[in-house]
Write an enzyme that holds these catalytic residues in place. Structure first.
Site, mmCIF file in Angstrom:
data_model
loop_
_atom_site.group_PDB
_atom_site.id
_atom_site.type_symbol
_atom_site.label_atom_id
_atom_site.label_comp_id
_atom_site.label_asym_id
_atom_site.label_seq_id
_atom_site.Cartn_x
_atom_site.Cartn_y
_atom_site.Cartn_z
ATOM 1 N N GLY A 17 0.844 -1.185 0.000
ATOM 2 C CA GLY A 17 0.000 0.000 0.000
ATOM 3 C C GLY A 17 0.880 1.235 0.000
ATOM 4 O O GLY A 17 2.110 1.125 -0.024
ATOM 5 N N MET A 19 2.408 5.027 1.511
ATOM 6 C CA MET A 19 2.888 5.450 2.825
ATOM 7 C C MET A 19 1.686 5.794 3.709
ATOM 8 O O MET A 19 0.631 6.180 3.221
ATOM 9 C CB MET A 19 3.803 6.679 2.691
ATOM 10 C CG MET A 19 5.195 6.326 2.183
ATOM 11 S SD MET A 19 6.260 7.770 1.971
ATOM 12 C CE MET A 19 6.597 8.182 3.689
ATOM 13 N N GLY A 22 -0.226 1.933 7.261
ATOM 14 C CA GLY A 22 -0.133 1.011 8.395
ATOM 15 C C GLY A 22 0.522 -0.322 8.071
ATOM 16 O O GLY A 22 0.259 -1.320 8.749
ATOM 17 N N LYS A 23 1.368 -0.345 7.041
ATOM 18 C CA LYS A 23 2.013 -1.607 6.635
ATOM 19 C C LYS A 23 2.923 -2.165 7.729
ATOM 20 O O LYS A 23 2.848 -3.346 8.057
ATOM 21 C CB LYS A 23 2.842 -1.400 5.360
ATOM 22 C CG LYS A 23 2.039 -0.959 4.162
ATOM 23 C CD LYS A 23 2.923 -0.842 2.932
ATOM 24 C CE LYS A 23 4.025 0.207 3.084
ATOM 25 N NZ LYS A 23 3.519 1.587 3.273
ATOM 26 N N SER A 24 3.792 -1.297 8.276
ATOM 27 C CA SER A 24 4.720 -1.774 9.309
ATOM 28 C C SER A 24 3.953 -2.229 10.542
ATOM 29 O O SER A 24 4.301 -3.221 11.180
ATOM 30 C CB SER A 24 5.715 -0.674 9.684
ATOM 31 O OG SER A 24 6.529 -0.357 8.577
ATOM 32 N N GLU A 90 9.932 -2.965 4.278
ATOM 33 C CA GLU A 90 10.458 -2.103 3.194
ATOM 34 C C GLU A 90 11.073 -2.949 2.088
ATOM 35 O O GLU A 90 12.136 -2.642 1.549
ATOM 36 C CB GLU A 90 11.509 -1.119 3.752
ATOM 37 C CG GLU A 90 11.042 -0.293 4.922
ATOM 38 C CD GLU A 90 10.141 0.878 4.525
ATOM 39 O OE1 GLU A 90 9.621 0.891 3.374
ATOM 40 O OE2 GLU A 90 9.954 1.775 5.360
ATOM 41 N N GLN A 92 10.457 -3.232 -0.909
ATOM 42 C CA GLN A 92 10.617 -2.600 -2.234
ATOM 43 C C GLN A 92 12.029 -2.084 -2.464
ATOM 44 O O GLN A 92 12.446 -1.870 -3.591
ATOM 45 C CB GLN A 92 9.593 -1.469 -2.419
ATOM 46 C CG GLN A 92 9.926 -0.150 -1.727
ATOM 47 C CD GLN A 92 9.571 -0.137 -0.233
ATOM 48 O OE1 GLN A 92 8.987 -1.084 0.271
ATOM 49 N NE2 GLN A 92 9.912 0.943 0.466
ATOM 50 N N CYS A 146 -6.597 9.880 2.321
ATOM 51 C CA CYS A 146 -6.106 10.914 1.404
ATOM 52 C C CYS A 146 -5.970 12.247 2.138
ATOM 53 O O CYS A 146 -6.914 12.713 2.778
ATOM 54 C CB CYS A 146 -7.049 11.058 0.213
ATOM 55 S SG CYS A 146 -6.551 12.367 -0.930
ATOM 56 N N CYS A 149 -8.682 14.850 0.305
ATOM 57 C CA CYS A 149 -10.148 14.741 0.328
ATOM 58 C C CYS A 149 -10.665 13.841 1.445
ATOM 59 O O CYS A 149 -11.876 13.774 1.663
ATOM 60 C CB CYS A 149 -10.654 14.239 -1.025
ATOM 61 S SG CYS A 149 -10.292 12.505 -1.329
HETATM 62 ZN ZN LIG Z 1 -8.326 12.388 -2.506
#
Ligand SMILES: [Zn+2]
Length: 207
Positions: A17, A19, A22-24, A90, A92, A146, A149
């Site tokens: 996903g 940054m 909440g991956k870590s 990390e 990637q 986001c 928005c």
């Molecule tokens: Zn947005």
């Protein structure tokens, strides 16, 4: 969600996903549960990432778990001797051979949990992630909120001096003074060089 892990042999699961999704945190949660079950766990992270603490995986919310900093995928295989579960944060940042490493570990019967950015700041697939996602048994794409928005964010927006970073910028700039935001597809802004390539006659306030 009901999820069945294979009942024999190893497997690969990926948590990806943008940054701030909440991956870590999710990686740490899964690894802690394995430790509580008495499984032998190795946590590896790319040495390039010196965010917060070199010897820990740390989530933005402050959760942490001790980790081995490794420079290349071969080291992950070396350190994983005698382990049941290998977590890689990390992912990637590693070269593409990390996919073979994950496959080799899973073939040996280990559970591999890899966390990382699925796309870079250009919204392009990040390094080894496409291949890794294809080879994994289980994939979770997490969403952030986001910054613009408040909707579901799936992209990482890099800003340089408050403006969308150019496409031609380096993919990895650890410790650089750039700002990052999570953005949805509609709020994501490509760099000025991308916009100019789309419309050569484009006139901006900065040109
Ligand atoms: Zn947005």
């Amino acid at each position: 969600m009901i999820r069945n892990h294979p009942s024999c042999g190893g497997w690969i699961e990926v948590v990806c996903g943008p940054m701030f999704s909440g991956k870590s945190e999710e990686l740490i949660r899964r690894l802690r549960r394995a430790e509580i079950a008495g499984q032998r766990v190795l946590i590896a992270k790319a040495q390039i990432d010196d965010r917060y603490d070199i010897s820990h995986v740390v989530s933005h919310s402050g959760h942490r778990i001790r980790a081995v900093g490794v420079e290349d995928p071969a080291s992950i295989e070396r350190f994983s001797e005698g382990c049941d579960v290998v977590g890689i944060d990390e992912i990637q940042f590693f070269d593409p051979s990390v996919v073979e490493t994950c496959v080799a570990l899973a073939d040996r019967g280990l559970r591999v949990i890899a966390a990382g950015l699925d796309t870079d700041f250009r919204a392009e697939p990040f390094g080894p992630m496409p291949e890794l996602l294809a080879r994994a048994e289980i994939v979770d794409k997490l969403q952030a909120v986001c910054h613009r928005c408040g909707g579901a964010a799936t992209r990482t927006q890099r800003l340089v001096n408050g403006l969308p970073a150019p496409f031609s910028g380096d993919t990895i700039q650890v410790g650089a003074l750039d700002a990052y935001e999570a953005r949805c597809r509609g709020c994501f802004e490509p760099g000025e060089d991308v916009l100019r390539a789309r419309d050569p006659h484009r006139v901006t306030a900065h040109s």
